[in-house]
Motif scaffolding. Sequence first.
Motif, PDB file in Angstrom:
ATOM      1  N   LYS A  85      -7.544  17.859   5.760  1.00  0.00           N
ATOM      2  CA  LYS A  85      -7.517  17.581   4.316  1.00  0.00           C
ATOM      3  C   LYS A  85      -6.180  16.956   3.914  1.00  0.00           C
ATOM      4  CE  LYS A  85     -11.579  19.288   3.590  1.00  0.00           C
ATOM      5  NZ  LYS A  85     -12.681  18.575   3.028  1.00  0.00           N
ATOM      6  N   GLN A  86      -6.140  16.460   2.688  1.00  0.00           N
ATOM      7  CA  GLN A  86      -5.015  15.658   2.200  1.00  0.00           C
ATOM      8  C   GLN A  86      -3.633  16.310   2.367  1.00  0.00           C
ATOM      9  OE1 GLN A  86      -5.346  14.707  -1.961  1.00  0.00           O
ATOM     10  NE2 GLN A  86      -3.806  13.117  -1.835  1.00  0.00           N
ATOM     11  N   TYR A  87      -3.515  17.587   2.023  1.00  0.00           N
ATOM     12  CA  TYR A  87      -2.193  18.218   2.031  1.00  0.00           C
ATOM     13  C   TYR A  87      -1.944  19.102   3.253  1.00  0.00           C
ATOM     14  CZ  TYR A  87      -2.071  16.527  -2.754  1.00  0.00           C
ATOM     15  OH  TYR A  87      -2.096  15.734  -3.863  1.00  0.00           O
ATOM     16  N   HIS A  88      -2.810  19.023   4.254  1.00  0.00           N
ATOM     17  CA  HIS A  88      -2.605  19.841   5.453  1.00  0.00           C
ATOM     18  C   HIS A  88      -1.254  19.548   6.106  1.00  0.00           C
ATOM     19  CE1 HIS A  88      -3.046  20.912   9.770  1.00  0.00           C
ATOM     20  NE2 HIS A  88      -3.335  22.052   9.192  1.00  0.00           N
ATOM     21  N   VAL A  89      -0.753  18.348   5.937  1.00  0.00           N
ATOM     22  CA  VAL A  89       0.533  17.964   6.527  1.00  0.00           C
ATOM     23  C   VAL A  89       1.666  18.895   6.059  1.00  0.00           C
ATOM     24  CG1 VAL A  89       1.139  16.280   4.730  1.00  0.00           C
ATOM     25  CG2 VAL A  89       1.996  15.959   7.064  1.00  0.00           C
ATOM     26  N   PHE A  90       1.507  19.540   4.902  1.00  0.00           N
ATOM     27  CA  PHE A  90       2.537  20.442   4.371  1.00  0.00           C
ATOM     28  C   PHE A  90       2.410  21.867   4.917  1.00  0.00           C
ATOM     29  CE2 PHE A  90       2.069  17.738   0.292  1.00  0.00           C
ATOM     30  CZ  PHE A  90       2.923  16.772   0.788  1.00  0.00           C
ATOM     31  N   ALA A  91       1.239  22.235   5.416  1.00  0.00           N
ATOM     32  CA  ALA A  91       0.967  23.611   5.828  1.00  0.00           C
ATOM     33  C   ALA A  91       1.828  24.013   7.017  1.00  0.00           C
ATOM     34  CB  ALA A  91      -0.509  23.775   6.169  1.00  0.00           C
ATOM     35  N   GLY A  92       2.432  25.198   6.915  1.00  0.00           N
ATOM     36  CA  GLY A  92       3.269  25.707   7.989  1.00  0.00           C
ATOM     37  C   GLY A  92       4.648  25.078   8.035  1.00  0.00           C
ATOM     38  N   LYS A  93       5.037  24.399   6.960  1.00  0.00           N
ATOM     39  CA  LYS A  93       6.328  23.692   6.935  1.00  0.00           C
ATOM     40  C   LYS A  93       7.068  23.939   5.620  1.00  0.00           C
ATOM     41  CE  LYS A  93       4.437  19.827   9.594  1.00  0.00           C
ATOM     42  NZ  LYS A  93       3.053  20.317   9.611  1.00  0.00           N
ATOM     43  N   GLU A  94       8.292  23.445   5.605  1.00  0.00           N
ATOM     44  CA  GLU A  94       9.086  23.373   4.376  1.00  0.00           C
ATOM     45  C   GLU A  94       9.291  21.872   4.101  1.00  0.00           C
ATOM     46  OE1 GLU A  94      13.109  25.198   2.342  1.00  0.00           O
ATOM     47  OE2 GLU A  94      13.075  24.968   4.509  1.00  0.00           O
ATOM     48  N   PRO A 112      12.930  19.965   5.711  1.00  0.00           N
ATOM     49  CA  PRO A 112      13.507  20.751   4.631  1.00  0.00           C
ATOM     50  C   PRO A 112      14.691  20.095   3.913  1.00  0.00           C
ATOM     51  CG  PRO A 112      13.973  21.775   6.760  1.00  0.00           C
ATOM     52  CD  PRO A 112      13.111  20.576   7.020  1.00  0.00           C
ATOM     53  N   GLU A 113      15.356  19.140   4.558  1.00  0.00           N
ATOM     54  CA  GLU A 113      16.572  18.567   3.985  1.00  0.00           C
ATOM     55  C   GLU A 113      16.254  17.748   2.738  1.00  0.00           C
ATOM     56  OE1 GLU A 113      15.637  17.957   7.224  1.00  0.00           O
ATOM     57  OE2 GLU A 113      16.868  19.537   8.094  1.00  0.00           O
ATOM     58  N   TYR A 114      16.957  18.056   1.658  1.00  0.00           N
ATOM     59  CA  TYR A 114      16.770  17.290   0.424  1.00  0.00           C
ATOM     60  C   TYR A 114      18.068  17.099  -0.352  1.00  0.00           C
ATOM     61  CZ  TYR A 114      17.015  21.723  -2.095  1.00  0.00           C
ATOM     62  OH  TYR A 114      17.430  22.925  -2.595  1.00  0.00           O
ATOM     63  N   GLU A 115      19.139  17.736   0.104  1.00  0.00           N
ATOM     64  CA  GLU A 115      20.396  17.725  -0.642  1.00  0.00           C
ATOM     65  C   GLU A 115      20.955  16.322  -0.847  1.00  0.00           C
ATOM     66  OE1 GLU A 115      19.760  19.629   2.001  1.00  0.00           O
ATOM     67  OE2 GLU A 115      19.709  21.636   1.127  1.00  0.00           O
ATOM     68  N   ASP A 116      20.651  15.397   0.071  1.00  0.00           N
ATOM     69  CA  ASP A 116      21.197  14.047  -0.001  1.00  0.00           C
ATOM     70  C   ASP A 116      20.340  13.099  -0.849  1.00  0.00           C
ATOM     71  OD1 ASP A 116      19.108  14.126   1.882  1.00  0.00           O
ATOM     72  OD2 ASP A 116      19.902  12.391   2.946  1.00  0.00           O
ATOM     73  N   LYS A 122      15.174  14.824  -6.573  1.00  0.00           N
ATOM     74  CA  LYS A 122      15.360  16.281  -6.670  1.00  0.00           C
ATOM     75  C   LYS A 122      14.561  16.841  -7.841  1.00  0.00           C
ATOM     76  CE  LYS A 122      19.897  16.468  -4.492  1.00  0.00           C
ATOM     77  NZ  LYS A 122      21.313  16.774  -4.684  1.00  0.00           N
ATOM     78  N   LYS A 123      14.461  16.080  -8.912  1.00  0.00           N
ATOM     79  CA  LYS A 123      13.670  16.496 -10.075  1.00  0.00           C
ATOM     80  C   LYS A 123      12.201  16.578  -9.696  1.00  0.00           C
ATOM     81  CE  LYS A 123      12.574  16.927 -14.547  1.00  0.00           C
ATOM     82  NZ  LYS A 123      11.218  17.462 -14.415  1.00  0.00           N
TER      83      LYS A 123
END
Length: 129
Positions: A65-74, A91-95, A101-102
Amino acid sequence: MSDGTEQTKKFEPKQTVQLAPPKDDQITPEYLSKCNGTNEGYPTLVAIKGTVFDVTGKDSYAPGKQYHVFAGKEPNRALASSSLKLEDCTPEYEDLAEDKKKVLDDWFTFFSKRYNIVGKLQSDTGSNL
């Protein structure tokens, strides 16, 4: 300028969702990786900014399904970038730029109004910094 109430309302689910009180159980990255919807006996989980949400039973996170790529991850970077690419599910998003970020904050709000919080993701380093 809005007081934030209007902004928050746009993320309200169409149907009322009864959520359990948030848990702060420590969840390891190894355990999270097993919670991808393909391992019997494990819930389906998605972490955002260290908070782990239970999306078990939500069809859009199921294998194929469409969002399965997110399952089991951050998948912070993918959510912030509105990407469904596996390589962006990190998980990295600080940069990232403030507008990205919003978007990630908006996804966090969206999830928090729909899915139970089942814990906090342990950092790989084990430090509390």
